[in-house]
Every structure is written in C-alpha cells, then in structure tokens.
Design a protein around this motif. Sequence first.
Motif, PDB file in Angstrom:
ATOM      1  N   ASP A 377      41.416  25.879 -89.462  1.00  0.00           N
ATOM      2  CA  ASP A 377      40.521  24.930 -90.145  1.00  0.00           C
ATOM      3  C   ASP A 377      41.194  23.595 -90.462  1.00  0.00           C
ATOM      4  O   ASP A 377      40.505  22.608 -90.768  1.00  0.00           O
ATOM      5  CB  ASP A 377      40.019  25.544 -91.451  1.00  0.00           C
ATOM      6  CG  ASP A 377      39.331  26.881 -91.227  1.00  0.00           C
ATOM      7  OD1 ASP A 377      38.293  26.900 -90.548  1.00  0.00           O
ATOM      8  OD2 ASP A 377      39.845  27.905 -91.725  1.00  0.00           O
ATOM      9  N   SER A 378      42.523  23.553 -90.437  1.00  0.00           N
ATOM     10  CA  SER A 378      43.247  22.325 -90.775  1.00  0.00           C
ATOM     11  C   SER A 378      44.645  22.398 -90.184  1.00  0.00           C
ATOM     12  O   SER A 378      45.041  23.420 -89.614  1.00  0.00           O
ATOM     13  CB  SER A 378      43.326  22.156 -92.301  1.00  0.00           C
ATOM     14  OG  SER A 378      44.022  23.244 -92.889  1.00  0.00           O
ATOM     15  N   VAL A 379      45.387  21.300 -90.323  1.00  0.00           N
ATOM     16  CA  VAL A 379      46.772  21.246 -89.855  1.00  0.00           C
ATOM     17  C   VAL A 379      47.681  21.038 -91.060  1.00  0.00           C
ATOM     18  O   VAL A 379      47.449  20.155 -91.893  1.00  0.00           O
ATOM     19  CB  VAL A 379      46.969  20.110 -88.837  1.00  0.00           C
ATOM     20  CG1 VAL A 379      48.462  19.811 -88.650  1.00  0.00           C
ATOM     21  CG2 VAL A 379      46.344  20.467 -87.503  1.00  0.00           C
ATOM     22  N   LEU A 380      48.712  21.883 -91.163  1.00  0.00           N
ATOM     23  CA  LEU A 380      49.719  21.764 -92.205  1.00  0.00           C
ATOM     24  C   LEU A 380      50.998  21.224 -91.572  1.00  0.00           C
ATOM     25  O   LEU A 380      51.701  21.947 -90.863  1.00  0.00           O
ATOM     26  CB  LEU A 380      49.987  23.129 -92.849  1.00  0.00           C
ATOM     27  CG  LEU A 380      48.793  23.804 -93.553  1.00  0.00           C
ATOM     28  CD1 LEU A 380      49.189  25.215 -94.001  1.00  0.00           C
ATOM     29  CD2 LEU A 380      48.338  22.975 -94.739  1.00  0.00           C
ATOM     30  N   ALA A 381      51.263  19.951 -91.812  1.00  0.00           N
ATOM     31  CA  ALA A 381      52.467  19.327 -91.261  1.00  0.00           C
ATOM     32  C   ALA A 381      53.613  19.572 -92.234  1.00  0.00           C
ATOM     33  O   ALA A 381      53.586  19.099 -93.377  1.00  0.00           O
ATOM     34  CB  ALA A 381      52.229  17.831 -91.071  1.00  0.00           C
TER      35      ALA A 381
END
Length: 412
Positions: A377-381
């Motif tokens: 659902d999202s990107v965790l950098a």
Amino acid sequence: MNATIPPMHTALSVLGTMAGQYIAAQGQTAQAKQPVPANASTQQSTVTATLAICDICKVRPKYFDGQKTHSYCGKTCATTAQNKHIPNSKPKRNKTSKASRRLCDHCHKHPKYNDGTTTHSYCSKSCAQKAKAAGTSAAQPIQPAKSVRSFFHRVLTVLTTASRSSPTTNGCLLCGKAVKGKGHFCSQACTSRAEKSAPGLLEVPQGHDTFKSVADQFKTSWRHQTPCPAVRKVHKVIASPASIAKYEAYRAAVESRGNFAAAGRSAGNENRRWHGTTRECNLGDNGNSMLCSSQTCSLCCILRTSYNLNLFGKKTGWGRFGHGIYTSSTSSKSNDYSTNVNPSKLKAILLNKVVVGKGYKMTQDNTSLTAAPTGYDSVLAEVVNGGSLNYDELVCYTNDAIRPSYIVMYDA
C-alpha cells in the motif's frame, strides 16, 4: 402677506430660545432674593445657560412645548440620542412585536438563526429550503455595523480563548467541556459547529493533551544536528466531512486486506507523519487562521483540498521514489522543505494521518514508481549503510491515503 411662514423646526427653535431665556430670567430673579456670594452670578449664569442648551448638539436651546422643557432642541437630536442609547431617550416598544420579529419568517415558531455575525431570516436550513420552494423571498439578514461586528468578534475571541484555556486537559476545542473518549469535541453539536467552518483551523490550548502530544512528537523526532526550535502554536485542521469520509473509506479498505487492528495496530496501520511545504501567506502568525486564496500557496491548498498527486514535482522537481506524496517520521527532515515566502518569525509544518497499510521497504532510489509494488500500500524508505537516504521517508500513491491533521508553528 408676502412674509414666508418659517419651517416648524425653526419655530420650535425660537420658542425654545424664548423658553430658555425665560427660565434663565426666573433663575436670576430667585437668586436676587438671597445673599449673593462673590462670583455667584457668573456661576449661576453659566449653569443656567448650560441647562438650557440641547444635551446633544450643545448649540441650540432645548425645545419647550408650552408645558415641559425637553432634553433636546428637536427631533434630529432626539433621534441621535436614541441611536446612541442615551438613557430615557429610547421610546417604548411593543414587546409582542419585538418578539415576533425574532422568530423564523417561515415557521414563526423558532428563533432566527444567528451565526455570531449575521441574523438570518430562518431558524434552520429546512425552513430556508421550504421558504425557497414556496417562492418566499428572504429578508435581508440583519448585519451589525462593521465596527460592532469587530467588537463582538474580539469579545467572542476572548471568551472562546478563555474557555479553551480551561484546566480540563482534554477539553472540547470549541466550548472547553470535558471530552469523553477520543476526539476533540464534547458533543455532536460542537462537532457540527466545527464542520461548518471547514476547511479551517482551531487553535489547541497549550495545556491541552493534544498540544503536548504533538509538540512532544515534534521534539523527539528532531534528529538533525541542530537545536530543536520551540513549538509556539498547534492548530487542529478541520476538514470537510466529505473529505474525511473518503479517507476513512480508503482506510477501511486497507484494513480489510491487512487486518492490522487484530495484530494490535491501528486500523489500516494508520500513523502520524510530517510534511513540510511552502507558505506564501502569514497563516498561523499572530492568531491568523484564515486560509489565503493564492493557488500557489501550497500550505493553504493542502488545507483546503488535501494532497493532490497532480501537483507532484512542481516544487521539488523530482522524487526519489517516484510519483507520490512524501512524508517522514523525522520532523527535522520535513523542516528542510518548510519555507516562508513572506518574512515571519515562525515556520509551519504539517502533521498528517497516513494510511501506511503494508509498506514496501526500500533503501535505494527508484524514481519511476507511480504506485507501491503489487501487494503493498505504500513505500517505506529506510536508512541503512550504503543506502541513498540520510533520513526516513514514507510515500503513498493515492490522495485518499493521507489527510492533514495539525499545523505546528515553531521558531524559524
């Protein structure tokens, strides 16, 4: 007869003059019968002359109708006195008529609605719509003079601030009463009042639990090697019910896929993240809570319609992880993007609620992304040795995954 008959007010003025002279003469006669101390005649003359002069204009003599000397020289000054609310100058009014004028023009049962500035013609939207359907034209709303509105606005601000400064640390942001459970308002009535001001801001008192929570998060997440600035103001963002409904629907959909609540997390794995942007106006300075109308003031645009992926890259020109909306858990990271166009002693930063869902962890740039990888659902950098980041970032790729919750004003 060629002589012109003088106007009534002139005749009254002449009669008033004569009456005044007569009263003065009577006063002097009475004084003559008693011992007169030094300078008494001058004092008496001055007092008598003053008493015979109109209480308003201080120029023309008071009007004498043959039996009584009135306080004013004519109708004009009497009306002026009435408008200034001078005691004993206001004529009696019919109480029934006055009460009826306060009732709704349609149902004639409930008082007309007053929003704090304007008294409207009807008691509610329902009566307003019924009157419109019946072809009834609304009377012009009763609006006080600008100076009066300004005065009552200042009084309302003082009273509201006083109520918000209540010792209750979880008090309603509108009335100050204690709030049961979660939320910022004590009742549906206060919630509805706040929603009517959307999009807008409500200042959170410094003694409030919410102020402490937000300010503490700002301080503990400041990770740059620079002193953390002091938080001066926290404003709660009031979004429209329609905007919140879209966000909550997206969160529910993400929750149904990931079952985060069952694992002890928040629904949809919702988290609070920072976002810095450009402020063209002085929103948040010196009590200013009015959003500006500039289409290029990023801060006010976000507050008005939330985040918009169509505007991606217009300020920064690119994104490490593609076409998305960028936030961070590090306040000092987002501070790097907080800029003022107008000079100000304060800076503004947004604290948002973000539906993280299932985040895909990345350590290297990928500027071609337009969505999170399949199944995420999202990107965790994340920051790792050999990675491209010095501080973390969270990227979402849909407008409904994020909503601004607070504006934090801190020392520039």
